[in-house]
Design a protein around this motif. Sequence first.
Motif, PDB file in Angstrom:
ATOM      1  N   PRO A  71       8.374   5.538  -1.738  1.00 24.08           N
ATOM      2  CA  PRO A  71       9.147   4.488  -1.056  1.00 24.08           C
ATOM      3  C   PRO A  71       8.859   4.451   0.443  1.00 24.08           C
ATOM      4  O   PRO A  71       8.567   5.486   1.056  1.00 24.08           O
ATOM      5  N   GLN A  72       8.925   3.261   1.035  1.00 22.83           N
ATOM      6  CA  GLN A  72       8.824   3.154   2.480  1.00 22.83           C
ATOM      7  C   GLN A  72       9.951   3.960   3.117  1.00 22.83           C
ATOM      8  O   GLN A  72      11.077   3.947   2.652  1.00 22.83           O
ATOM      9  N   LYS A 126      -0.654  10.067 -13.649  1.00 15.22           N
ATOM     10  CA  LYS A 126       0.019   8.843 -13.225  1.00 15.22           C
ATOM     11  C   LYS A 126       0.136   8.900 -11.710  1.00 15.22           C
ATOM     12  O   LYS A 126       0.407   9.974 -11.141  1.00 15.22           O
ATOM     13  N   ALA A 127      -0.063   7.757 -11.060  1.00 11.19           N
ATOM     14  CA  ALA A 127      -0.084   7.717  -9.607  1.00 11.19           C
ATOM     15  C   ALA A 127       0.977   6.753  -9.090  1.00 11.19           C
ATOM     16  O   ALA A 127       1.156   5.660  -9.645  1.00 11.19           O
ATOM     17  N   ARG A 180       2.766   9.817   1.378  1.00 13.95           N
ATOM     18  CA  ARG A 180       2.721   8.408   0.987  1.00 13.95           C
ATOM     19  C   ARG A 180       2.498   8.208  -0.507  1.00 13.95           C
ATOM     20  O   ARG A 180       2.835   7.167  -1.059  1.00 13.95           O
ATOM     21  N   TYR A 181       1.896   9.201  -1.160  1.00 11.66           N
ATOM     22  CA  TYR A 181       1.553   9.029  -2.572  1.00 11.66           C
ATOM     23  C   TYR A 181       1.935  10.267  -3.371  1.00 11.66           C
ATOM     24  O   TYR A 181       1.986  11.383  -2.852  1.00 11.66           O
ATOM     25  N   LEU A 182       2.188  10.045  -4.659  1.00 10.79           N
ATOM     26  CA  LEU A 182       2.521  11.120  -5.602  1.00 10.79           C
ATOM     27  C   LEU A 182       1.618  10.972  -6.825  1.00 10.79           C
ATOM     28  O   LEU A 182       1.499   9.878  -7.379  1.00 10.79           O
ATOM     29  N   ILE A 183       0.993  12.070  -7.208  1.00  3.65           N
ATOM     30  CA  ILE A 183       0.196  12.107  -8.443  1.00  3.65           C
ATOM     31  C   ILE A 183       0.827  13.111  -9.396  1.00  3.65           C
ATOM     32  O   ILE A 183       1.050  14.272  -9.031  1.00  3.65           O
ATOM     33  N   LYS A 239      -9.685   5.447  -6.433  1.00  2.00           N
ATOM     34  CA  LYS A 239      -9.769   4.404  -7.467  1.00  2.00           C
ATOM     35  C   LYS A 239      -8.481   4.278  -8.290  1.00  2.00           C
ATOM     36  O   LYS A 239      -8.369   3.371  -9.111  1.00  2.00           O
ATOM     37  N   LEU A 240      -7.536   5.163  -8.065  1.00  2.00           N
ATOM     38  CA  LEU A 240      -6.288   5.101  -8.817  1.00  2.00           C
ATOM     39  C   LEU A 240      -5.455   3.891  -8.387  1.00  2.00           C
ATOM     40  O   LEU A 240      -5.507   3.462  -7.233  1.00  2.00           O
ATOM     41  N   VAL A 241      -4.684   3.366  -9.320  1.00  2.00           N
ATOM     42  CA  VAL A 241      -3.713   2.319  -9.013  1.00  2.00           C
ATOM     43  C   VAL A 241      -2.367   3.009  -8.808  1.00  2.00           C
ATOM     44  O   VAL A 241      -1.846   3.658  -9.720  1.00  2.00           O
ATOM     45  N   PHE A 242      -1.808   2.863  -7.603  1.00  2.00           N
ATOM     46  CA  PHE A 242      -0.558   3.542  -7.263  1.00  2.00           C
ATOM     47  C   PHE A 242       0.612   2.580  -7.451  1.00  2.00           C
ATOM     48  O   PHE A 242       0.733   1.587  -6.740  1.00  2.00           O
ATOM     49  N   HIS A 243       1.451   2.889  -8.409  1.00  2.00           N
ATOM     50  CA  HIS A 243       2.599   2.043  -8.715  1.00  2.00           C
ATOM     51  C   HIS A 243       3.727   2.335  -7.721  1.00  2.00           C
ATOM     52  O   HIS A 243       4.083   3.497  -7.510  1.00  2.00           O
ATOM     53  N   PRO A 244       4.308   1.319  -7.093  1.00  2.00           N
ATOM     54  CA  PRO A 244       5.318   1.557  -6.060  1.00  2.00           C
ATOM     55  C   PRO A 244       6.633   2.076  -6.633  1.00  2.00           C
ATOM     56  O   PRO A 244       7.112   1.611  -7.662  1.00  2.00           O
ATOM     57  N   LEU A 245       7.195   3.059  -5.946  1.00  2.00           N
ATOM     58  CA  LEU A 245       8.518   3.591  -6.282  1.00  2.00           C
ATOM     59  C   LEU A 245       9.525   3.090  -5.255  1.00  2.00           C
ATOM     60  O   LEU A 245       9.193   2.856  -4.107  1.00  2.00           O
TER      61      LEU A 245
END
Length: 237
Positions: A85-86, A80-81, A158-161, A47-53
């Motif tokens: 980067p691709q 914070k989620a 793919r994701y960082l919390i 449910k977290l919103v992942f902000h793109p880096l």
Amino acid sequence: MTGKHRIIFALAIAVLLSACVTSGAKISQDAEAALIQRQNSAVTVEKLVFHPLKTGDVLPLELGATDPVLLVDNEYAFVKAFALPQWNGSYMIKVASFRVGSPIDPAILYPTVVFLDEAFKETRRSSPQQFVYRREGLNTGDGLHATFFFNEANRGDRYLILASRRQLPEGNTRLSGYTVNMTPITVPVGAGAVTWVVPTSAANHNSPMAASASGRVSLEVQAYQPMRIEPAGKSGQ
């Protein structure tokens, strides 16, 4: 003025200025109260919103009461989620958590950084030992720093919390320095008197820095070129 007297004088100024700054203990208590109040609204990772880096990002952030709450290591934490980067070559992410509060009563957010794959499965996480405390003097610019590298071996991340720790980790950050002893001195002025509080001595101290569930943090994303190690005897050929 000797070096020791300069330190005493500087710390005396810091003591006077700190009267206008919220103490680390108060910041920690307020953050804990806000976190307890928000526990019933905790979310799941999905449910977290992942902000793109993206490479080149330098993000000063406030982690705290306006952020989602997630259960991390069996304790609730503000988080914070981010979406990493691709993949387009190796890069690194520098994470910092800065000291807050007054110079003589500081607090700090002890970070936990968790990495996930595209299915939200944990791939790796930080340890407290990865964060190194860098000191810049009597200000709030110093704090905990760690760098995380991304290359072929972990390109599946793919994701960082970024989460706060509510408990002091083993080997927690300690604030080393001087404690200034202040003595009130009353000076007659005309028909009245003025009382000044002046430093008279200083002593070494070494005490743990309070853990806060909220604080000032930053993320910095940079490209990097992994160092290639040539086999013995190959260099110069």
